[in-house]
Write an enzyme that holds these catalytic residues in place. Structure first.
Site, PDB file in Angstrom:
ATOM      1  N   ASN A 115       0.877  -1.168   0.000  1.00 41.39           N
ATOM      2  CA  ASN A 115       0.000   0.000   0.000  1.00 41.39           C
ATOM      3  C   ASN A 115       0.914   1.219   0.000  1.00 41.39           C
ATOM      4  O   ASN A 115       1.524   1.528   1.012  1.00 41.39           O
ATOM      5  CB  ASN A 115      -0.891  -0.024   1.255  1.00 41.39           C
ATOM      6  N   TRP A 116       0.986   1.863  -1.143  1.00 40.41           N
ATOM      7  CA  TRP A 116       1.946   2.959  -1.287  1.00 40.41           C
ATOM      8  C   TRP A 116       1.447   4.274  -0.684  1.00 40.41           C
ATOM      9  O   TRP A 116       2.189   5.261  -0.657  1.00 40.41           O
ATOM     10  CB  TRP A 116       2.300   3.158  -2.761  1.00 40.41           C
ATOM     11  N   LYS A 117       0.177   4.314  -0.269  1.00 38.68           N
ATOM     12  CA  LYS A 117      -0.377   5.533   0.349  1.00 38.68           C
ATOM     13  C   LYS A 117      -0.086   6.736  -0.563  1.00 38.68           C
ATOM     14  O   LYS A 117      -0.094   6.582  -1.783  1.00 38.68           O
ATOM     15  CB  LYS A 117       0.185   5.697   1.770  1.00 38.68           C
ATOM     16  N   GLY A 139       3.189  -0.989   4.116  1.00 41.63           N
ATOM     17  CA  GLY A 139       3.338   0.412   3.751  1.00 41.63           C
ATOM     18  C   GLY A 139       4.787   0.717   3.426  1.00 41.63           C
ATOM     19  O   GLY A 139       5.288   0.409   2.340  1.00 41.63           O
ATOM     20  N   GLY A 140       5.501   1.285   4.398  1.00 40.72           N
ATOM     21  CA  GLY A 140       6.874   1.759   4.204  1.00 40.72           C
ATOM     22  C   GLY A 140       7.808   0.811   3.478  1.00 40.72           C
ATOM     23  O   GLY A 140       8.518   1.214   2.543  1.00 40.72           O
ATOM     24  N   SER A 154       4.045  -2.093  10.169  1.00 40.12           N
ATOM     25  CA  SER A 154       5.496  -2.202  10.324  1.00 40.12           C
ATOM     26  C   SER A 154       6.044  -3.588   9.956  1.00 40.12           C
ATOM     27  O   SER A 154       6.954  -4.085  10.607  1.00 40.12           O
ATOM     28  CB  SER A 154       5.917  -1.809  11.751  1.00 40.12           C
ATOM     29  N   GLU A 198      -6.316   4.847   7.915  1.00 41.30           N
ATOM     30  CA  GLU A 198      -6.075   6.270   7.633  1.00 41.30           C
ATOM     31  C   GLU A 198      -7.304   6.902   7.006  1.00 41.30           C
ATOM     32  O   GLU A 198      -7.595   8.082   7.239  1.00 41.30           O
ATOM     33  CB  GLU A 198      -4.831   6.425   6.740  1.00 41.30           C
ATOM     34  N   GLU A 201      -4.877  -4.703  10.619  1.00 40.40           N
ATOM     35  CA  GLU A 201      -3.823  -3.710  10.802  1.00 40.40           C
ATOM     36  C   GLU A 201      -4.055  -2.947  12.106  1.00 40.40           C
ATOM     37  O   GLU A 201      -4.839  -1.991  12.126  1.00 40.40           O
ATOM     38  CB  GLU A 201      -3.830  -2.709   9.638  1.00 40.40           C
ATOM     39  N   HIS A 255      -9.126   1.410   4.931  1.00 36.30           N
ATOM     40  CA  HIS A 255      -7.846   1.556   5.637  1.00 36.30           C
ATOM     41  C   HIS A 255      -8.029   2.492   6.838  1.00 36.30           C
ATOM     42  O   HIS A 255      -8.802   3.452   6.768  1.00 36.30           O
ATOM     43  CB  HIS A 255      -6.776   2.095   4.686  1.00 36.30           C
ATOM     44  N   GLY A 287       3.254   2.353  10.631  1.00 36.19           N
ATOM     45  CA  GLY A 287       4.224   3.427  10.449  1.00 36.19           C
ATOM     46  C   GLY A 287       4.982   3.796  11.715  1.00 36.19           C
ATOM     47  O   GLY A 287       5.659   4.813  11.766  1.00 36.19           O
TER      48      GLY A 287
HETATM   49  P1  13P Z   1       3.579   0.397   7.475  1.00 32.60           P
HETATM   50  O1  13P Z   1       4.037  -0.901   6.874  1.00 32.60           O
HETATM   51  O2  13P Z   1       4.314   1.585   6.946  1.00 32.60           O
HETATM   52  O3  13P Z   1       3.512   0.330   8.965  1.00 32.60           O
HETATM   53  O4  13P Z   1       2.063   0.605   6.970  1.00 32.60           O
HETATM   54  C1  13P Z   1       1.150  -0.432   7.117  1.00 32.60           C
HETATM   55  C2  13P Z   1      -0.105  -0.080   6.387  1.00 32.60           C
HETATM   56  O5  13P Z   1      -0.831   0.802   6.782  1.00 32.60           O
HETATM   57  C3  13P Z   1      -0.418  -0.828   5.164  1.00 32.60           C
HETATM   58  O6  13P Z   1      -1.714  -0.583   4.732  1.00 32.60           O
END
Ligand code: 13P
Length: 251
Positions: free
Chosen positions: A9-11, A234-235, A213, A97, A167, A95, A173
């Site tokens: 998920n590149w956000k 994510g990251g 993470s 967020e 999640e 998600h 993050g």
């Molecule tokens: P991180 O891997 O950066 O913690 O993000 C997880 C995430 O929200 C994937 O949707």
């Protein structure tokens, strides 16, 4: 029986050019991987470039959201049909967020999910508790609300293409991963709940990803848990090397 599914998920990261650069380096690193399903969800404007560059490969592209109406006066929205017609396979829905910053609720998740299914997308439905909720001991209740509300009104057959992503918000993050045991406990709870909501067959077949993470150095222990079937990342999905290391967790 449940094929591992690792998705990025590149956000709000990467222009279309940067996405194209990524995929050119990434594809050779995962070429020939057949036992793991691989997905990437970039921002909308990078979808065409990624779809074109990944055509014929083992990497599927997805969106990070979709609206529930097909078309009309809904300024700023993108429909599930439009996402599908751009060549996407997946749609991330609900998600944390989006729940936190954009007013997403279980009811909107449910509407978006139904639209994604109707368009033939494979939804990744996100659930999970905040730190305050975990500390007050209501993790299971929150996950149950997210699942019952988000999946309300669905038939068992519609669960075939749905992936659940657990999640925990406090692990996103932050570098604070849930321990494999903490994650497994919630995954097992969710699987039992799916049995109650649908059937033992649905519970056994539905993939539940962990997200929060996930990194190359913790993915193996997470994936070794009975009820963890993949990761939503994510990251660590933003760099070809680290994302490829995640995909190749079993090598
Ligand atoms: P991180 O891997 O950066 O913690 O993000 C997880 C995430 O929200 C994937 O949707």
């Amino acid at each position: 029986m449940r094929k591992p599914f690792i998705a990025g998920n590149w956000k709000l990261n990467k222009t279309a050019d940067e996405a194209e650069e990524f995929i050119k380096s990434f594809l050779p690193l995962v070429q020939g991987v057949k036992d793991v399903e691989i997905g990437i969800a970039p921002q909308y404007l990078a979808i065409p470039a990624l779809v074109a560059a990944s055509r014929g490969s083992n990497v599927g592209i997805g969106s990070q959201d979709n609206y529930w109406e097909a078309s009309g006066a809904f300024t700023g929205e993108v429909s599930a049909e439009m996402i599908k017609s751009a060549g996407c396979i997946y749609a991330i829905i609900g998600h944390s967020e989006r729940r936190q910053f954009f007013g997403e609720t279980n009811a909107t998740v449910n509407q978006k999910l139904k639209a994604a299914l109707a368009a033939g997308l494979h939804p990744i439905v996100c659930i999970g508790e905040s730190l305050a909720e975990r500390e007050s001991g209501i993790t299971e209740k929150v996950c149950e609300d997210h699942l019952r509300g988000g999946l309300a009104g669905l038939e068992s057959a519609q669960m075939q293409t749905i992936t659940i992503a657990y999640e925990p918000v406090w692990a996103i993050g932050t570098g604070k991963t849930a321990t494999p045991e903490q994650a497994q406990e919630v995954h097992a709870f969710c699987r039992n709940l799916l049995e109650d909501m649908f059937s033992a067959e649905v519970a056994a077949a539905t993939r539940i990803q962990y997200g929060g993470s996930v990194k190359p150095d913790n993915v193996k222990d997470l994936m070794a848990q009975t009820d963890i079937d993949g990761a939503l990342v994510g990251g660590a999905s933003l760099k070809p090397d680290s994302f490829a290391a995640l995909v190749n967790f079993n090598k």
